[in-house]
Design a protein around this motif. Structure first.
Motif, mmCIF file in Angstrom:
data_model
loop_
_atom_site.group_PDB
_atom_site.id
_atom_site.type_symbol
_atom_site.label_atom_id
_atom_site.label_comp_id
_atom_site.label_asym_id
_atom_site.label_seq_id
_atom_site.Cartn_x
_atom_site.Cartn_y
_atom_site.Cartn_z
ATOM 1 N N UNK A 254 0.860 -1.186 0.000
ATOM 2 C CA UNK A 254 0.000 0.000 0.000
ATOM 3 C C UNK A 254 0.895 1.233 0.000
ATOM 4 N N UNK B 10 -8.930 3.401 8.858
ATOM 5 C CA UNK B 10 -9.161 2.772 7.554
ATOM 6 C C UNK B 10 -8.192 1.606 7.422
ATOM 7 N N UNK B 11 -8.774 0.401 7.411
ATOM 8 C CA UNK B 11 -7.951 -0.806 7.498
ATOM 9 C C UNK B 11 -7.376 -1.229 6.163
ATOM 10 N N UNK B 12 -6.182 -1.784 6.196
ATOM 11 C CA UNK B 12 -5.578 -2.381 5.011
ATOM 12 C C UNK B 12 -6.242 -3.735 4.784
ATOM 13 N N UNK B 13 -6.885 -3.881 3.641
ATOM 14 C CA UNK B 13 -7.654 -5.101 3.358
ATOM 15 C C UNK B 13 -6.876 -5.963 2.377
ATOM 16 N N UNK C 120 -11.478 -7.097 6.100
ATOM 17 C CA UNK C 120 -10.486 -6.023 6.003
ATOM 18 C C UNK C 120 -9.268 -6.394 6.852
ATOM 19 N N UNK C 121 -8.855 -7.638 6.714
ATOM 20 C CA UNK C 121 -7.699 -8.104 7.465
ATOM 21 C C UNK C 121 -6.431 -7.865 6.643
ATOM 22 N N UNK D 60 -4.519 -6.808 12.092
ATOM 23 C CA UNK D 60 -5.236 -5.675 11.563
ATOM 24 C C UNK D 60 -4.245 -4.513 11.485
ATOM 25 N N UNK E 112 -7.772 -1.122 -1.793
ATOM 26 C CA UNK E 112 -7.685 -2.292 -0.918
ATOM 27 C C UNK E 112 -7.674 -1.899 0.550
ATOM 28 N N UNK F 67 -10.558 -0.596 3.919
ATOM 29 C CA UNK F 67 -11.951 -0.640 4.359
ATOM 30 C C UNK F 67 -12.063 0.117 5.666
#
Lengths: 375, 375, 375, 375
Positions: free
Chosen positions: B58, B85-88, B96-97, B103, D33, D35
Motif C-alpha cells: 500500500x 481505515x484498514x488495510x484489506x 479487512x484483514x 489488523x 484495498x 476498508x
C-alpha cells in the motif's frame, strides 16, 4: 529457650536421663561420626533465624584511609590479584565475610596501575561511591567506572581493571564468594597480566548494544541468566528515582513507601536480577522520610551514596554519612530515617532466597506476629 | 498437486471409485454435518503453508489522501469509535484483514478532535511515521505521539485519543483483531466520551516510571504479560540502531546480517514481546545493503519509516518510499535492498507462532530444503 | 599453590614486602573489622572446589545398632522432637552436617511411639531402606512408610510420625538443614503432641489425588514449588528401572550409561525436582556394570538399597552392602561398580546448584581438562 | 446493537452522513484495498464473543453408520491418507471445522488395513470410545489403542495406524488443523506406506519409559513442549476419577464441583498441557449431579464415554448417550446433568487462549455480569 511471645521451648522435657549407658552411647555416636539431633534442635532449627553475622557499620573515612595505606605498601598483580580489603563481619570471624553469602570489599587502584585479568565462577559487581578514571575490562570490553555507576561481572567472564589517570581510585566490590566457598561451587582461571583492551571509551560495547530502554538487539540469543549490560549509569538511576518522587508528589503510585523511592537493577533479557545470586537496588529517601520497620529473610549490604541519615538495626540507631557501609543479617529489624535527602545502594542474596522459596517479610509494627511463608 | 521438488502427490490413488453408493454416502455426510478428510487433505494440510493472504503493498501517499478525505466526511465519536481505515488484504476479501491474525489501519484525527475512550481484550499499538500533536490516553495516562514513536495499548486498558493542535495527524494502528475475531476471543467496553485526562505532558507516567534502561521500580509487582511502557521513543530506537552499525564498523558482532541493524521492542518485566500476540521490531539497512532471502512461519506488516529501497516478495520486486506498507504472509520468500539508508518498522504475530511452537525459518539460497522445526 | 596441571600459582609474587608499616596496616585491618583479599585468594577462590567435607562411608549395620540403643535410652517427644542421629561429616566437625547443604540422619521409632508434630521452613524427606509400620502424617494426611518408599515433607508443612505396630522401625531423614542454618533461612513452629490423624490407610490422600501417571486433578491450582505427592512408592520406582534396562536390552535409548538405569523423582505440577533445594534419584546398575568416572558441582548423599558393589571416591575403593551410606562432596571424582544388581538411592543439592547456574560436569577419563560452565 | 444489559450501542451516531462525496470515498477505499473500521466495529469487535460456530450435537450411532459405509467404499492409502470423516460445524460451512481452532473426525480402519505413515506440524491425538485391535505407530513406537485410552501424536512425529485383527475399529481424531490452516502454520511430509514397526505390544516404549507417576528418566533431556507419553491408559484415568469422588465422600477437597470429578492429561516434563495447542480432560459426574452454568473463552469438543445425561447449551437441553459428541463454541453458556454416572472426554483450545492471555470465565447464575480478565 525463650521465645518472642514469652513462652519457653520445652527442650528439657525431650532429653534423655543421664546414665552410664547414655554416656557410652554418646561416645559411640562420636566414634561412628554421628551426632544426635535432640541435643541440638534448638540451635540447628530455631524458631526464627538466629544469624551468627551481626548488624555492623563500617565508616567509609576509615576504609579509605587503610585502603590508601595499602596502596602504598601492597603491590597489585598476579597472585594476590586485587588490592581489595574485605569487610569482615565480627560475628563470622575468622572469615572475612560480610554475611554468610556476600563478600564486600573496598578496592584501591593507584595511578596507571593494572589489576590483572582472571575469571571465576563467582559473580561480581563493583559500585562507585566516588572517583573516576578506572576502566574495568570485561571479556575484552572496556567499561568506564564513574561515581554512581554499577558495573557487572557475571561468573566466568574474564575481567581486569586499569587506572588510566594519575590519581588513585577506590570503589566497592561485591561478590557471592562466601556462598560459593561454603557450598564448594567455585572455579578460577588466570588470564592476561595486562588488560586485553587498554582503550578508555565513554561507554562499553555492552551498553551501546543493550542499554536502551525496552529495546533488545534482534541479533541477541534468548534469555541469559546474567545481565548483558556491563554498566548501569548514574544518570539513569538518578532520573528514575527523581521521577518516582515527582510522581508521588503528583498523586500517583510509584514509591515503595511514602517518601521512599527505589529501583532494582535488572537483566533486560528476562526482567530478573542482574546476577543469579545477587540483587542490586538503589534507594532514595526524601529529607525527613522514614521507612516502616521490616524483617526479611536473607542478608544484604548497604552503602550510603549521598546525604545523611540514620539506620535503626534491631533497635539500635546508627548515624550514617556518605560512603558508610552496613550489613543487615537475615531477619534483623531495620528502618531508615533521612536527615538530608538520603541515597543508598544495596545488594543482597535475595535471588538465592527467592529461587529456593524461603522468602518471608515481617512488619513488626503492623502485627507483631511472625507470618508464615507467602502462599 | 505438484511440489517444490518436482514430485506429484499421489492424491488420486487415495480416492474411492465413483459409484451410486458413494454418491449416497457423500450425501449422507452432508446430511449429518460431516465431511470426508480424504477429498481435502491437500488443501487442509499442505506440504508448506499456502496462505490465502497475498504479499501486497500500500502506498502511503494514497492512504493519506483517502484518510484526509475521511477526515472531512466522517465524524469521529461514540459508535464508530475511530476514524480508522484498514488495510484489506485482497486475498482475504471480503474481510479487512491485513493478514489472518493482524489488523493494520491508518487513523486520522483532525484539529482538536477526540476519539472516545473504550477498552477491548484485543491488543493494540500505534506507530507514528509522521506528524505530532495527538496524545493517546491509556488508563488515564496521557501519552504524546511523535514521529518514530511506538505507543502500546495492551488488552483491556481504556484508551482514547485527542488532538491538542490545530493540525490533523495520521498514524497507523496495529491490532490482533483478526485473530481475536476468528478465534472468538474479543470483549469490548465503552468508556468516557472525552479522554479522562486532557493534559499534554512530554512524557507519560508509564515512561517516567519504567523507561530507564535496566531499572525496574521496586514498587512494581512481578512479571506482567504486556509491557508497562506506554511509549517507546524514537530517540532511543535511533540510537540503538546507530550503535549497532557503529559496532559492526568496529568489528564487533551486533547486527542481524551485514549492514542490517534491528531491535525488538520488549517488555522490561520479562524480556519478552511487548504484547502477548504481537511482536514489534525496527530495522535499519545501510545504503546498498541487502538481506538474505528468508521464509518464516507467521505473518507480518512492514512500514517504511525513512529512506528508500526495494522489497522482493516471492521473487517480485517492489520499490518503496517513506510511509509505504507491505504485508508478508506466512512462508513468503522475502528480502530487502536499501537504496538510501532504509528504516522500516515491522510488526508480526511471532509471539503466537512461537508460544505455540510452530516456528520455522528457511533460507532458500542456503540449502533449498524445507527444514524441520527447530528442535 | 600447586595445580592439577603441575604449574604453581604465582601467589608469592603478588604479596607485599614485610615491613613495620605493613604490620601496622594489618593490625588496622583487624581493628576496623576488615581483612585483605590478597593473603587469602587461593583459599577463598580456588581453581576448583576444595571442599572441607570429605568423601565418607557409614555402615548401616553400625547405624542401626546405635539407633536401637538410642531407642532404649532416649525418649521421643516435645523438645527433642525426633530420635534422629545425624551423619556428621568428619571434615565439617564440629557440626553434624553430611555436606555443607545436606543433613542426613537415621531416625528410630519404637513400638507405638509418636514423634510429635511440628513444621519448619526446611525441606525434608524420608527414605525407607527396610521395615514398615510407621505412618508419617503430613498436614493431617497419614502416609504409610514401607521399604523402598520416598516420603516428602516440603517446607512449612506440619508433620509427625507414629508407629502403629509392636516393632521398632528405622529410616533415613534428609533435609536442607545445613543450608538453611548457615544462610539463616529457617523458621520452626511446634504443633500437636499427638499426630492429628492416627489412621493407617494404605495410601495417603495426596497419592490418591496426584499419583496417577500424567493426570492432574482439574481442581488443582497451578504449578507448586514442591511436589504435592507425599509418597513415591517402591513398586513404581522398581518398574521404571526394570523397564529402562529391558528397553536397553531391546536396543532402545533409556539408560544413563550402559547397564545403568536411573530415575529422578519429580514434582508433577512443573516437572521439576520434588523439593526446591533437594533432588532425589534412584539408580540401578546391572551386575557387572560400572559407570564412567564423573565430577560434579554440588554434594550428595547415597544409600545402598539392595545388592552389593563398590564406590570409587577420588580413587579410593569402598565396598558397600545394603543400607550403607556415603557422601560425595562437590567435585569429588566418583564411579560405581556393581557386583550383584546394585540399587542406590541418592539425594543432592542439585536444585540449588542449577537454579543459581553453578552446574558443571567433568568426565576425567574423557579429556582430563576442567571444562568451563555449560553454555 | 442490543446488549445484555438492555442498552443499545450508539453505532448510528458514529456514522457519516450519506453524500456523493462519501460514496466516492467508499469507492476509493475499495480501489485502494482498504476498508473503514467505523462501519464494522460492532461485528469485528463485539461486546462479547459472537462465534460463527454454533453449539451442535452429533450422534455416535449415525457417525458409526456412515463410517462403516465409508469402510466399504473408500480405500485407505497414500494420497487420501486417512479414512476420517470430520465433524463440520454448520456455522462454519463450507469448512469441515468443528470449531475455529479444532478438527474432530471419526476414523475407520478395516480388518488388517494400514493407514500409511506421514507427519505434519499440526498436533494430533486419538481417543477411543469403543473397540480395540489397532496400533498407532508414532516415530516407530507401536501404541495399542483400547477403549478409554488417549493417544498422542505431537506435531512433526511420523505416525501411521494398522489394524492387527479381523474386526474393524473406529475412534476419534482431534487436531488443531483449522488453527494451523487459517494461521498458515502447517507443514506435511509423507512417510512409509507401511507402518515402520508392525509389532503389537501391550505397551509402547514411551509408556514404559515415562508413564510412572512422578518418575522421570534421568537420561531424558529437559522440558519438552509436548508430552513424551504416547498413551494415557483408561485404567489410570478411571482410578483417578474414582479416587476424587471417594475423597469427596470422605470430606476432602478433590472435585471441581460437588459430584463432578475431572482430570487434565498433562505433560510430565513441565506439568503443562499434553500438546501446545490442545488441552485434554476427562470428566465424571455422579448420577444426579449437575454443574453450575459456565461461559469460557475458547472452544471445545466433548464426547460421552459412558453413562447418560444432558447438556444445556445456551439454554437448550440435549440428551446424550455413549459416543455422542458436541461442540462448545467460545462464550457459550453450558452445564451438564448426569442421569446415570456420566463420563465425558473433552478437548479444547485452552492452551492457545491461556498462553496468549485471553482467558475469562463467567458464571452467569452467580452474578450476571461479564467479568474483566483475571488479573
Amino acid at each position: 529457650m525463650s521465645h518472642d511471645d514469652g513462652t519457653v521451648t520445652p527442650a528439657a522435657s525431650g532429653q534423655p536421663e543421664p546414665s552410664p549407658a547414655l554416656d557410652r552411647l554418646y561416645e559411640d555416636f562420636a566414634r561412628n561420626s554421628t551426632a544426635p539431633l535432640w541435643t541440638q534442635t534448638n540451635d540447628l532449627m530455631p524458631l526464627v533465624p538466629t544469624p551468627a553475622a551481626i548488624p555492623f557499620v563500617w565508616q567509609w573515612r576509615e576504609l579509605v584511609d587503610i585502603a590508601r595505606r595499602a596502596g602504598d605498601l601492597v603491590p597489585v598483580g598476579r597472585g594476590g590479584e586485587r588490592r581489595a580489603i574485605g569487610l569482615a563481619n565480627p560475628g563470622l570471624a575468622p572469615t572475612a565475610y560480610a554475611t554468610p553469602t556476600l563478600w564486600c570489599a573496598i578496592q584501591w587502584l593507584g595511578p596507571y596501575e593494572t589489576a590483572p585479568e582472571h575469571r571465576h565462577a563467582q559473580n561480581a559487581f563493583r559500585f562507585v561511591v566516588e572517583g573516576e578514571g578506572v576502566w574495568t575490562v570485561v571479556n575484552g570490553d572496556p567499561v568506564r567506572m564513574s561515581r554512581g555507576d554499577l558495573l557487572l561481572t557475571p561468573g566466568w567472564n574474564f575481567h581486569g581493571h586499569h587506572n588510566d589517570t594519575d590519581s588513585p581510585m577506590a570503589w566497592i566490590d561485591g561478590l557471592d564468594v562466601p556462598f560459593a566457598h561454603d557450598m564448594d561451587l567455585g572455579f578460577f582461571e588466570f588470564g592476561s597480566e595486562r588488560v586485553t583492551d587498554e582503550a578508555s571509551p565513554p561507554f562499553s560495547r555492552s551498553e551501546r548494544l543493550w542499554a536502551h530502554p525496552g529495546l533488545t538487539p534482534l541479533s541477541a540469543p534468548g534469555p541469559q541468566h546474567s545481565t548483558p549490560i556491563a554498566a548501569y549509569r548514574w544518570e539513569h538511576t538518578d532520573a528514575a528515582l527523581r521521577e518516582q518522587l515527582a510522581l508521588e508528589d503528583e498523586g500517583h503510585p510509584a514509591t515503595v513507601d511514602q517518601g521512599h523511592a527505589a529501583v532494582r537493577y535488572t537483566n533486560p533479557t528476562n526482567g530478573g536480577d542482574v546476577l543469579p545470586t545477587i540483587r542490586c537496588e538503589f534507594h532514595r529517601l526524601r529529607a525527613g522520610a522514614r521507612t516502616p520497620t521490616r524483617r526479611e529473610v536473607g542478608s544484604s549490604v548497604w552503602q550510603v551514596f549521598d546525604g545523611s541519615g540514620t539506620v535503626v538495626l534491631d533497635g539500635e540507631r546508627r548515624d550514617l554519612v556518605k560512603g558508610d557501609l552496613f550489613v543487615l543479617p537475615s531477619w534483623t529489624a531495620w528502618s531508615l530515617e533521612a536527615e538530608a535527602e538520603f541515597d543508598l545502594f544495596r545488594f543482597s542474596d535475595a535471588p538465592i532466597v527467592e529461587r529456593l522459596h524461603f522468602q518471608r517479610v515481617h512488619l513488626p509494627d503492623t502485627d507483631g506476629r511472625v507470618p508464615g511463608p507467602r502462599a
